[in-house]
Write a protein that holds these residues in place. Structure first.
Motif, PDB file in Angstrom:
ATOM      1  N   PHE A 294       0.906  -1.280   0.128  1.00 10.70           N
ATOM      2  CA  PHE A 294      -0.193  -0.028   0.066  1.00 10.70           C
ATOM      3  C   PHE A 294       0.649   1.327  -0.046  1.00 10.70           C
ATOM      4  O   PHE A 294       1.855   1.292   0.643  1.00 10.70           O
ATOM      5  CB  PHE A 294      -1.048   0.105   1.065  1.00 10.70           C
ATOM      6  N   GLY A 295       0.049   2.318  -0.726  1.00 11.20           N
ATOM      7  CA  GLY A 295       0.901   3.561  -0.472  1.00 11.20           C
ATOM      8  C   GLY A 295       1.995   3.932  -1.427  1.00 11.20           C
ATOM      9  O   GLY A 295       2.620   5.059  -1.505  1.00 11.20           O
ATOM     10  N   SER A 296       2.719   3.018  -2.141  1.00 13.51           N
ATOM     11  CA  SER A 296       4.013   3.179  -2.567  1.00 13.51           C
ATOM     12  C   SER A 296       3.885   3.519  -4.337  1.00 13.51           C
ATOM     13  O   SER A 296       2.664   3.308  -4.985  1.00 13.51           O
ATOM     14  CB  SER A 296       4.838   1.910  -2.798  1.00 13.51           C
ATOM     15  N   ILE A 301       1.480   2.303 -10.033  1.00 10.73           N
ATOM     16  CA  ILE A 301       2.284   1.948 -11.522  1.00 10.73           C
ATOM     17  C   ILE A 301       1.644   0.464 -11.544  1.00 10.73           C
ATOM     18  O   ILE A 301       1.059   0.357 -12.841  1.00 10.73           O
ATOM     19  CB  ILE A 301       3.648   1.916 -11.627  1.00 10.73           C
ATOM     20  N   SER A 302       1.783  -0.316 -10.764  1.00 14.33           N
ATOM     21  CA  SER A 302       1.145  -1.611 -11.205  1.00 14.33           C
ATOM     22  C   SER A 302      -0.499  -1.782 -11.098  1.00 14.33           C
ATOM     23  O   SER A 302      -0.971  -2.445 -12.181  1.00 14.33           O
ATOM     24  CB  SER A 302       1.434  -2.629  -9.836  1.00 14.33           C
ATOM     25  N   GLN A 303      -0.825  -0.975 -10.501  1.00 14.20           N
ATOM     26  CA  GLN A 303      -2.568  -0.900 -10.577  1.00 14.20           C
ATOM     27  C   GLN A 303      -2.929  -0.327 -11.952  1.00 14.20           C
ATOM     28  O   GLN A 303      -3.800  -0.525 -12.629  1.00 14.20           O
ATOM     29  CB  GLN A 303      -3.071  -0.156  -9.452  1.00 14.20           C
ATOM     30  N   PRO A 308       2.646  -6.603 -12.630  1.00 16.92           N
ATOM     31  CA  PRO A 308       2.859  -6.739 -11.216  1.00 16.92           C
ATOM     32  C   PRO A 308       4.474  -6.188 -10.823  1.00 16.92           C
ATOM     33  O   PRO A 308       4.695  -6.456  -9.686  1.00 16.92           O
ATOM     34  CB  PRO A 308       2.782  -8.279 -10.961  1.00 16.92           C
ATOM     35  N   LEU A 309       5.102  -6.041 -11.761  1.00 14.87           N
ATOM     36  CA  LEU A 309       6.558  -5.222 -11.511  1.00 14.87           C
ATOM     37  C   LEU A 309       7.064  -6.175 -10.488  1.00 14.87           C
ATOM     38  O   LEU A 309       7.465  -6.054  -9.329  1.00 14.87           O
ATOM     39  CB  LEU A 309       6.518  -3.865 -10.816  1.00 14.87           C
ATOM     40  N   GLU A 310       7.500  -7.228 -11.191  1.00 13.21           N
ATOM     41  CA  GLU A 310       8.335  -8.353 -10.214  1.00 13.21           C
ATOM     42  C   GLU A 310       9.758  -7.901  -9.984  1.00 13.21           C
ATOM     43  O   GLU A 310      10.277  -8.537  -8.856  1.00 13.21           O
ATOM     44  CB  GLU A 310       8.386  -9.544 -10.959  1.00 13.21           C
ATOM     45  N   PRO A 411     -13.529   3.389  -4.193  1.00 15.08           N
ATOM     46  CA  PRO A 411     -12.857   2.431  -5.253  1.00 15.08           C
ATOM     47  C   PRO A 411     -11.545   2.640  -5.632  1.00 15.08           C
ATOM     48  O   PRO A 411     -10.806   3.534  -5.347  1.00 15.08           O
ATOM     49  CB  PRO A 411     -13.718   2.774  -6.518  1.00 15.08           C
ATOM     50  N   PRO A 412     -10.940   1.695  -6.441  1.00 13.54           N
ATOM     51  CA  PRO A 412      -9.476   1.437  -6.633  1.00 13.54           C
ATOM     52  C   PRO A 412      -9.222   3.066  -7.351  1.00 13.54           C
ATOM     53  O   PRO A 412      -7.882   3.511  -7.184  1.00 13.54           O
ATOM     54  CB  PRO A 412      -9.389   0.511  -7.687  1.00 13.54           C
ATOM     55  N   GLU A 413      -9.827   3.612  -8.196  1.00 11.24           N
ATOM     56  CA  GLU A 413      -9.431   4.764  -8.863  1.00 11.24           C
ATOM     57  C   GLU A 413      -9.303   5.887  -7.983  1.00 11.24           C
ATOM     58  O   GLU A 413      -8.301   6.672  -7.955  1.00 11.24           O
ATOM     59  CB  GLU A 413     -10.443   5.119  -9.904  1.00 11.24           C
ATOM     60  N   GLY A 414     -10.198   6.027  -6.831  1.00 14.94           N
ATOM     61  CA  GLY A 414     -10.005   7.086  -5.998  1.00 14.94           C
ATOM     62  C   GLY A 414      -8.928   6.918  -5.012  1.00 14.94           C
ATOM     63  O   GLY A 414      -8.238   7.722  -4.767  1.00 14.94           O
TER      64      GLY A 414
END
Length: 493
Positions: A294-296, A301-303, A308-310, A411-414
């Motif tokens: 969370f928060g990074s 970027i991943s969302q 998933p930025l392995e 929601p995810p966008e928010g």
């Protein structure tokens, strides 16, 4: 704006428009004939009391969870924005069962406590002070209260240390005491222990006690990893000023104190010989293996991209190395040697911004440093507003994702917007601090006649090395008239 006399305290209500406007709530700016420190309510005492009061308000904000949100209904603690790790980890990390951190294996996938040793000791001491027996819910409530009481002491220590670090600017400590994000996040986790030790270490450095400062920074690193970063700015500043002996004493103190805390837990011995204890190493392996969280910026970027930025560990490490190199160049190129607090804030902010996780309580790491690096109410409150918005955003997002098909919350966008907001808020404050370094006349601390009041041996020291040219200080360096160190409202050393 004219500079003050070297022995005159700085009054924010006379120098800061926002502070002056806010002072109208309590009668207006302080008068010219006011005697600071002449009565019992000296600045350091006032600020300590305010910090304790704000901490208590933060505890009140957790009441919906204390009264049931932590125990009944997974989303209640998110809806009321009162989540805390403390009660959950009392049972989840074996403290309720009397397990010894780092030595006893935990049931489940975690196996061992994932916190540094000094934080683990803090958690264990709080469990000793929590009565055993009775319902687990009652014990978790008491455990949170015990921890909150200990963390309140840490909060007061932080406020006092910040107040005393800049001797002529004691009222800057109100930035810490009144910071809304400080009150809201203080009891989410155990970060205040490391923050208090770091603030005390910076106070000792400002008093030209490098060994004591190093000892405290080493202890802070034994509680949380980030305080060790402060040795980087000190290295470059001492290089520019040629104060190697002081830096060496600080490093020795840090290493020795860290080893004293860690070695008893770190080294195990059995029939095969000496080896590193698996329980001690859990914090470091967990940090390395932890996924994007969370928060990074990496989660954002991943969302947004669905990737998933392995290789997030590699990207974060490279950005951190490049950022530290840029800070070193900035320090050696700057027209005037940067203040220690400025670089301390920038390096810790860089670490947080590039990290795989930017938890809401990480703002606690930055608040004392920000108050020393940029003691300007407007910029500080802009940043705090961004952090408060993120604090609300993450809990509403968790309520949304944890509420089944109802999807009540953000929601995810928010939530992505909330992440962007608190990243931009931190970047904004970093940009202002960098501008102050490149344009020292914009630095409010130096504009009032100081050089580096948190710099200790660096304060008013001439430069010995500037990038691209080594030179003799008497011929080229700017000299400052030596000024008495006056500690307003506190006892002298």
């Amino acid at each position: 704006m004219t500079s003050l006399r070297q022995d005159e305290p700085v009054r924010p209500t006379k120098r800061d428009e926002v502070a002056a406007a806010g002072s109208e709530l309590i009668g207006g700016p302080i008068g010219r004939r006011a005697l600071l420190g002449a009565y019992r309510l000296t600045p350091v005492r006032v600020i300590a009391l305010v910090a304790i009061g704000m901490f208590a308000l933060g505890m009140v904000q957790k009441l919906p969870c204390y009264n049931g949100g932590w125990f009944f209904g997974a989303t209640s603690q998110y809806v009321h924005a009162c989540y805390s790790d403390i009660p959950h980890l009392y049972a989840g990390r074996g403290f309720a069962d009397g397990l010894i951190p780092y030595f006893d294996r935990l049931p489940g996938d975690m196996q061992y406590l994932e916190y540094p040793v000094l934080t683990g000791l803090f958690m264990e001491v709080a469990s000793w002070l929590t009565p055993h027996g009775g319902a687990i819910q009652d014990r978790e409530q008491i455990y949170w209260l015990v921890n909150a009481g200990l963390l309140m002491v840490c909060a007061a220590v932080i406020a006092v240390c910040v107040t005393r670090t800049h001797a002529r600017r004691p009222w800057d400590g109100l930035l810490v005491a009144l910071a809304p994000a400080f009150a809201l996040t203080a009891t989410i986790n155990w970060d205040l222990l490391a923050v208090a030790l770091t603030a005390a270490g910076m106070l000792m450095w400002s008093r030209s006690r490098p060994l004591a400062s190093g000892v405290l920074i080493g202890l802070a690193t034994a509680a949380k990893l980030y305080p060790v970063l402060l040795l980087g700015p000190l290295l470059v500043l001492c290089w520019r000023a040629g104060t190697w002996r002081a830096y060496g004493r600080a490093v020795v103190g840090a290493v020795v104190s860290w080893l004293v805390v860690n070695l008893p837990v770190m080294i195990a011995h059995d029939a095969s010989g000496f080896h590193i204890r698996e329980g001690w190493a859990k914090f470091y392996t967990f940090s390395q293996e932890r996924p994007i969280d969370f928060g990074s910026v990496w989660l954002l970027i991943s969302q947004r991209t669905g990737n998933p930025l392995e290789n997030a560990n590699l990207y974060a490490s490279l950005l951190m190395i490049l950022g530290c190199g840029a800070l070193a160049l900035l320090t050696l190129y700057a027209p005037r040697r940067p203040r220690f607090a400025q670089l301390a804030f920038l390096v810790v902010a860089l670490f947080i911004l590039t990290n795989k996780v930017y938890s809401p309580q990480y703002v606690l790491w930055l608040i004392p440093l920000a108050a020393l690096a940029r003691p300007r109410w407007r910029d500080f409150l802009i940043w705090q507003a961004c952090e408060v918005m993120y604090f609300l955003g993450i809990w509403l997002y968790l309520a949304y994702t944890g509420n089944g098909d109802k999807h009540q919350g953000l929601p995810p966008e928010g939530y992505q917007l909330a992440i962007a907001l608190h990243l931009l808020g931190t970047l904004y404050l970093c940009a202002v601090v960098v501008r102050d370094i490149l344009m020292p006349e914009r630095d409010v601390v130096r504009r009032d006649g100081d050089d580096d009041p948190s710099g200790g041996v660096l304060d008013r020291s001439p430069d010995v090395f500037v990038l691209g040219r080594a030179h003799h200080a008497p011929r080229h360096a700017v000299h400052f008239e030596a000024a008495p160190r006056v500690h307003w409202g506190v006892a002298r050393d």
